[in-house]
Design an enzyme around this catalytic site. Sequence first.
Site, PDB file in Angstrom:
ATOM      1  N   TYR A  84      -2.086  -0.729  10.235  1.00  0.00           N
ATOM      2  CA  TYR A  84      -2.177  -1.133   8.834  1.00  0.00           C
ATOM      3  C   TYR A  84      -0.874  -0.815   8.112  1.00  0.00           C
ATOM      4  CZ  TYR A  84      -3.723  -1.235   3.954  1.00  0.00           C
ATOM      5  OH  TYR A  84      -3.843  -1.507   2.611  1.00  0.00           O
ATOM      6  N   SER A 107       0.861  -1.178   0.000  1.00  0.00           N
ATOM      7  CA  SER A 107       0.000   0.000   0.000  1.00  0.00           C
ATOM      8  C   SER A 107       0.899   1.229   0.000  1.00  0.00           C
ATOM      9  CB  SER A 107      -0.883   0.015   1.251  1.00  0.00           C
ATOM     10  OG  SER A 107      -1.532   1.268   1.424  1.00  0.00           O
TER      11      SER A 107
END
Length: 248
Positions: free
Chosen positions: A154, A141
């Site tokens: 995350y 990401s």
Amino acid sequence: MTIANKTVLITGASSGIGESSARLLASKGARVVLGARRTDKLKEIVDSIAQDGGQAAYYKLDVTDPQQNKDFVVFAKEQFGSVDVMFLNAGLMPSSPLSALKTDEWNQMVDVNLKGVLNGIAAVLPEFVGQKSGQFITTSSVAGLKAYPNGAVYGATKWAVRDLMEVLRMESAMEGTHIRTATIYPAAIQTELLSTITDPGAKEAMNQTYDSYQITPDRVASVVAFAIDQPEDTNVSEFTIGPTIQPW
């Protein structure tokens, strides 16, 4: 060897980037093996690929279970005789501020986003080492490249994936096993990940971002195909991909 006739295993394949990648790779002649927990969705995708003339199979997979990952690889070999690429794509993104102390969600992210990748590596690495070829592709990401509020845990899992792939590439080169790695860092890509966010403030902010900028997952699938389609002596390591209009 190009994409055609390669056996590609894909986790998190029931929607989004995983589904789009499976469809595109199958259209280019790959034999795709889809893994996820939602077998109804997997069956629909596999049936659709078969109707279009592609080769595909599916397997019910929880990436947090090491044995299921091993069984996934065995299943793929039984179906198509080989394993050439493992696309480690499964992930969760229940973003929240650390002060919300959503520790259960922290643990879920570690289990899926990090341990799930490790389980996949452990399941297929002996095959790749034995045949002295193979490729790992992972979905990280942009949160694996820079820090974002509400994304501490995350982001931490996605930073870890980045390091794993780079060390794996280096060790393979040193050991002469010819294993290639590629890590993808998506920004706002149309996804079901937002449905996992339970914190109201984080959910509203993320929805606003995605509503403003998101592009479709087939854009990422084309990058996956590009990485696979490189000559075997060429490794392309990292791809950051997102909407042109998003200042991520």
